[in-house]
Motif scaffolding. Structure first.
Motif, PDB file in Angstrom:
ATOM      1  N   ALA A 288      47.097   5.993 -25.705  1.00 37.76           N
ATOM      2  CA  ALA A 288      48.378   6.721 -25.617  1.00 37.76           C
ATOM      3  C   ALA A 288      48.577   7.341 -24.370  1.00 37.76           C
ATOM      4  CB  ALA A 288      48.492   7.932 -26.535  1.00 37.76           C
ATOM      5  N   GLU A 289      49.883   7.584 -23.966  1.00 39.03           N
ATOM      6  CA  GLU A 289      50.551   7.978 -22.490  1.00 39.03           C
ATOM      7  C   GLU A 289      50.550   9.435 -22.850  1.00 39.03           C
ATOM      8  OE1 GLU A 289      53.810   6.210 -20.990  1.00 39.03           O
ATOM      9  OE2 GLU A 289      52.951   4.172 -20.983  1.00 39.03           O
ATOM     10  N   GLY A 290      50.047   9.992 -21.804  1.00 39.69           N
ATOM     11  CA  GLY A 290      49.987  11.518 -21.608  1.00 39.69           C
ATOM     12  C   GLY A 290      50.662  12.176 -20.349  1.00 39.69           C
ATOM     13  N   PRO A 291      50.485  13.379 -20.051  1.00 34.10           N
ATOM     14  CA  PRO A 291      51.061  13.708 -18.741  1.00 34.10           C
ATOM     15  C   PRO A 291      50.456  13.173 -17.618  1.00 34.10           C
ATOM     16  CG  PRO A 291      49.902  15.904 -20.390  1.00 34.10           C
ATOM     17  CD  PRO A 291      49.650  14.462 -21.049  1.00 34.10           C
ATOM     18  N   SER A 292      51.291  12.894 -16.796  1.00 36.09           N
ATOM     19  CA  SER A 292      51.026  11.751 -15.583  1.00 36.09           C
ATOM     20  C   SER A 292      51.772  11.900 -14.499  1.00 36.09           C
ATOM     21  CB  SER A 292      51.339  10.384 -16.298  1.00 36.09           C
ATOM     22  OG  SER A 292      52.672  10.384 -16.738  1.00 36.09           O
ATOM     23  N   PHE A 293      51.709  10.933 -13.611  1.00 36.16           N
ATOM     24  CA  PHE A 293      52.666  10.725 -12.378  1.00 36.16           C
ATOM     25  C   PHE A 293      54.123  10.820 -12.977  1.00 36.16           C
ATOM     26  CE2 PHE A 293      49.177   9.192  -9.603  1.00 36.16           C
ATOM     27  CZ  PHE A 293      48.892  10.445  -9.178  1.00 36.16           C
ATOM     28  N   LYS A 294      54.183   9.891 -13.923  1.00 36.48           N
ATOM     29  CA  LYS A 294      55.604   9.455 -14.705  1.00 36.48           C
ATOM     30  C   LYS A 294      56.018  10.920 -15.223  1.00 36.48           C
ATOM     31  CE  LYS A 294      57.652   6.489 -18.200  1.00 36.48           C
ATOM     32  NZ  LYS A 294      58.255   7.912 -18.881  1.00 36.48           N
ATOM     33  N   THR A 295      55.571  11.422 -16.045  1.00 38.35           N
ATOM     34  CA  THR A 295      55.871  12.542 -16.697  1.00 38.35           C
ATOM     35  C   THR A 295      56.424  13.952 -15.728  1.00 38.35           C
ATOM     36  OG1 THR A 295      53.936  13.721 -17.303  1.00 38.35           O
ATOM     37  CG2 THR A 295      54.827  12.081 -18.855  1.00 38.35           C
ATOM     38  N   TYR A 296      55.593  13.710 -14.617  1.00 39.70           N
ATOM     39  CA  TYR A 296      55.795  14.938 -13.499  1.00 39.70           C
ATOM     40  C   TYR A 296      56.953  14.739 -12.810  1.00 39.70           C
ATOM     41  CZ  TYR A 296      54.620  18.646  -9.975  1.00 39.70           C
ATOM     42  OH  TYR A 296      54.721  19.578  -9.411  1.00 39.70           O
ATOM     43  N   LEU A 297      57.155  13.376 -12.476  1.00 40.71           N
ATOM     44  CA  LEU A 297      58.448  13.061 -11.630  1.00 40.71           C
ATOM     45  C   LEU A 297      59.662  13.181 -12.562  1.00 40.71           C
ATOM     46  CD1 LEU A 297      57.093   9.543  -9.996  1.00 40.71           C
ATOM     47  CD2 LEU A 297      57.672  11.835  -8.859  1.00 40.71           C
ATOM     48  N   ASP A 298      59.533  12.660 -13.861  1.00 44.40           N
ATOM     49  CA  ASP A 298      60.732  12.775 -14.600  1.00 44.40           C
ATOM     50  C   ASP A 298      60.908  14.351 -14.987  1.00 44.40           C
ATOM     51  OD1 ASP A 298      60.729  10.071 -15.236  1.00 44.40           O
ATOM     52  OD2 ASP A 298      59.608  10.156 -17.083  1.00 44.40           O
ATOM     53  N   ALA A 299      60.019  15.289 -14.896  1.00 42.86           N
ATOM     54  CA  ALA A 299      60.419  16.351 -14.930  1.00 42.86           C
ATOM     55  C   ALA A 299      60.947  17.052 -13.889  1.00 42.86           C
ATOM     56  CB  ALA A 299      59.110  17.485 -15.419  1.00 42.86           C
ATOM     57  N   LEU A 300      60.564  16.527 -12.460  1.00 47.38           N
ATOM     58  CA  LEU A 300      61.139  16.987 -11.422  1.00 47.38           C
ATOM     59  C   LEU A 300      62.627  16.490 -11.285  1.00 47.38           C
ATOM     60  CD1 LEU A 300      57.981  16.621  -9.015  1.00 47.38           C
ATOM     61  CD2 LEU A 300      59.237  18.910  -9.872  1.00 47.38           C
ATOM     62  N   GLN A 301      62.898  15.377 -12.172  1.00 48.06           N
ATOM     63  CA  GLN A 301      64.320  14.850 -12.063  1.00 48.06           C
ATOM     64  C   GLN A 301      64.274  13.916 -10.935  1.00 48.06           C
ATOM     65  OE1 GLN A 301      67.625  17.228 -13.135  1.00 48.06           O
ATOM     66  NE2 GLN A 301      66.798  18.017 -14.809  1.00 48.06           N
ATOM     67  N   ALA A 302      63.249  13.235 -10.454  1.00 49.87           N
ATOM     68  CA  ALA A 302      63.071  12.508  -9.102  1.00 49.87           C
ATOM     69  C   ALA A 302      63.887  11.268  -9.324  1.00 49.87           C
ATOM     70  CB  ALA A 302      61.827  12.170  -8.813  1.00 49.87           C
ATOM     71  N   LYS A 303      64.932  10.897  -8.536  1.00 49.59           N
ATOM     72  CA  LYS A 303      65.648  10.006  -8.701  1.00 49.59           C
ATOM     73  C   LYS A 303      65.342   8.838  -7.518  1.00 49.59           C
ATOM     74  CE  LYS A 303      68.065  11.485 -12.138  1.00 49.59           C
ATOM     75  NZ  LYS A 303      67.676  10.864 -13.568  1.00 49.59           N
TER      76      LYS A 303
END
Length: 378
Positions: A288-303
Motif C-alpha cells: 500500500a502507498e503511504g506518506p511519501s515524496f508524492k503526498t508531501y508535494l501534494d500537501a505543499l500544493q506543488a505545481k
C-alpha cells in the motif's frame, strides 16, 4: 557503477534553506498538518520501507553466502549453479536498498563496497595472490561485492566446467575460493552493521529530526535518492555504457553484471522500480502507498510551472515513461547496445527528464538544498 570525475557545480534552489552541515533542525517550524507531517513521513520510510527492505535483502544475502560456502566445500557444476542463482537473486534484491544512501549506509560507504562496476580483474587477481590486501580502502571498491563475484563465478571460464577447474586448480584454487569467502564475509559484515544501526539509536534520530536543512535525515535522504537516480541508474546503467555520458564513446563492457549479461536489464528494472515505489511511499510489507515524496508535494500544493498540473503527477508520468523505455530493451543490455544502441540512449534521455524534475522542481518545492555534485550541469 563506474566511477567518473564530476564537474563541480552547486544547485541551490531559490526556496532552499541554507544551514550548517551539522544542523539537525530546520530554521522553520515543522509543519504537522495533513500530508506535511514530516515525522509521519520519516516514520513510514523507516518502519515500512527502509528497515523491511534491508531485512529482505539480508535474507537473500545470507542465502547467497550459504550457497557460496557449499560451493567452496565442494566445487562442482551443481554447487556453482546454485551459488550463481542465489547471487543473482541477492543482486536484484540489492537494487531495492541501494537507494537508501542515508545515515548508516552513507557513513559506511556500503554502496561503494558492494556495487562498483566494472570489476577490476587485475586487482582481484592481486587480492587473491596476497590475502593481506585490505578490503577497506577506496582502491578496493572494484575488487569486491557483486561485480567481483560476477567475474569469479561467471567470467573465469567459457563454461561451467572451466570455471570449476579455475577453483579446483591445485596451485591457486584454494586461494580463489578463499577470496570468495573474504568478499561475502565483508558484504555480510557491512549489511549486518547497517541493519543493527537502524535497529538501534539511528532509527529514533531519523524519525525525530524533522528539519529539511543540510544534514537533516530528510535532507540527506532526498539528496541520496536524487543522486542515486541520476548517477547510479541514469548514468551508470545506461548513460555510460551507451556513450551518452562519454561524448558518444560507446562502452558496452561497462554494463552492470558484465559476465552475466542477461541479468543486466533485470537489475536496472529492479532499481528503477524501487525508485518509483519510494517516490510513492509503497509499503514493502503490504504494497500500500503511504506518506511519501508524492503526498508531501501534494500537501505543499506543488505545481508544474508549465502545465499547472500537480508536480507529483507530472513526475509519476515521467517515471512511467522511463520504465516503459527500460521494459522495451533486450534482457542483455550489452547485446542491446551492440544491436540498437539508440534504444539505450532513449532510456537515458527519458530518465534525464525525470532527473530535472526530481533535482530541481521537487527539491525546490520541499525547500531542500542539493549538496552533491555531478557532471551534467542540470
Amino acid at each position: 557503477m563506474m566511477r567518473f570525475k564530476p564537474v563541480v557545480f552547486a544547485l541551490l534552489s531559490a526556496f532552499s534553506l541554507v544551514a550548517c552541515s551539522g544542523s539537525n533542525n530546520s530554521s522553520t517550524p515543522d509543519p504537522v498538518d495533513g500530508g506535511k507531517d514530516r515525522k509521519a513521513i520519516l516514520t513510514h520510510w523507516a518502519d515500512n520501507i527502509i528497515i523491511p527492505a534491508y531485512a529482505g535483502f539480508k535474507v537473500k544475502l545470507d542465502a547467497m553466502v550459504e550457497k557460496s560456502n557449499a560451493f567452496a566445500a565442494k566445487p562442482d557444476a551443481g554447487t556453482l549453479a546454485a551459488f550463481r542463482e542465489a547471487w543473482a537473486e541477492a543482486y536484484i534484491e540489492w537494487q531495492k536498498v541501494e537507494l537508501f544512501d542515508v545515515g548508516p549506509a552513507s557513513r559506511r560507504s556500503i554502496r561503494s563496497f558492494i556495487n562498483i562496476y566494472p570489476a577490476n580483474v587485475s586487482g582481484i587477481g592481486k587480492n587473491i595472490a596476497d590475502p593481506s590486501e585490505s578490503m577497506e580502502t577506496t582502491s578496493s571498491y572494484d575488487r569486491q561485492g557483486f561485480p567481483a563475484l560476477d567475474y569469479l563465478i561467471n567470467g573465469t571460464g567459457s563454461s561451467d566446467t572451466e570455471i570449476v577447474a579455475y577453483f579446483t586448480e591445485p596451485a591457486q584454487g584454494a586461494q580463489r575460493l578463499n577470496y570468495i569467502k573474504r568478499i561475502t564475509d565483508h558484504m555480510q559484515q557491512l549489511v549486518n552493521n547497517v541493519t543493527a544501526d537502524w535497529a538501534g539509536a539511528y532509527r529514533e534520530d531519523f524519525v525525530t529530526k524533522t528539519g529539511t536543512d543540510i544534514g537533516s535525515p530528510m535532507g540527506e535522504l532526498v539528496n541520496g535518492y536524487v543522486l542515486h537516480y541520476e548517477r547510479y541508474i541514469r548514468s551508470g546503467k545506461f548513460g555510460i555504457p551507451s556513450g551518452a555520458m562519454l561524448n558518444g564513446v560507446v562502452a558496452a563492457d561497462k554494463v552492470e553484471a558484465f559476465y552475466k549479461k542477461d541479468l543486466s536489464k533485470a537489475l536496472a528494472q529492479a532499481a528503477h522500480q524501487a525508485a518509483v515505489d519510494f517516490f510513492n511511499g509503497k509499503n514493502v510489507k503490504t504494497g500500500a502507498e503511504g506518506p511519501s515524496f508524492k503526498t508531501y508535494l501534494d500537501a505543499l500544493q506543488a505545481k508544474d510551472a508549465t502545465s499547472g498540473k500537480a508536480l507529483s503527477e507530472i513526475i509519476n508520468t515521467q517515471l512511467a515513461a522511463g520504465k516503459a523505455k527500460i521494459d522495451g530493451l533486450q534482457p542483455n543490455l550489452y547485446q542491446q547496445i551492440l544491436d540498437n544502441n539508440q534504444a539505450v540512449k532513449e532510456v537515458f534521455n527519458e530518465l534525464q527528464k525525470a532527473v530535472r524534475m526530481l533535482k530541481v522542481d521537487m527539491t525546490s518545492a520541499m525547500s531542500i538544498t542539493i549538496t552533491y555534485t555531478d557532471n551534467d550541469g542540470d
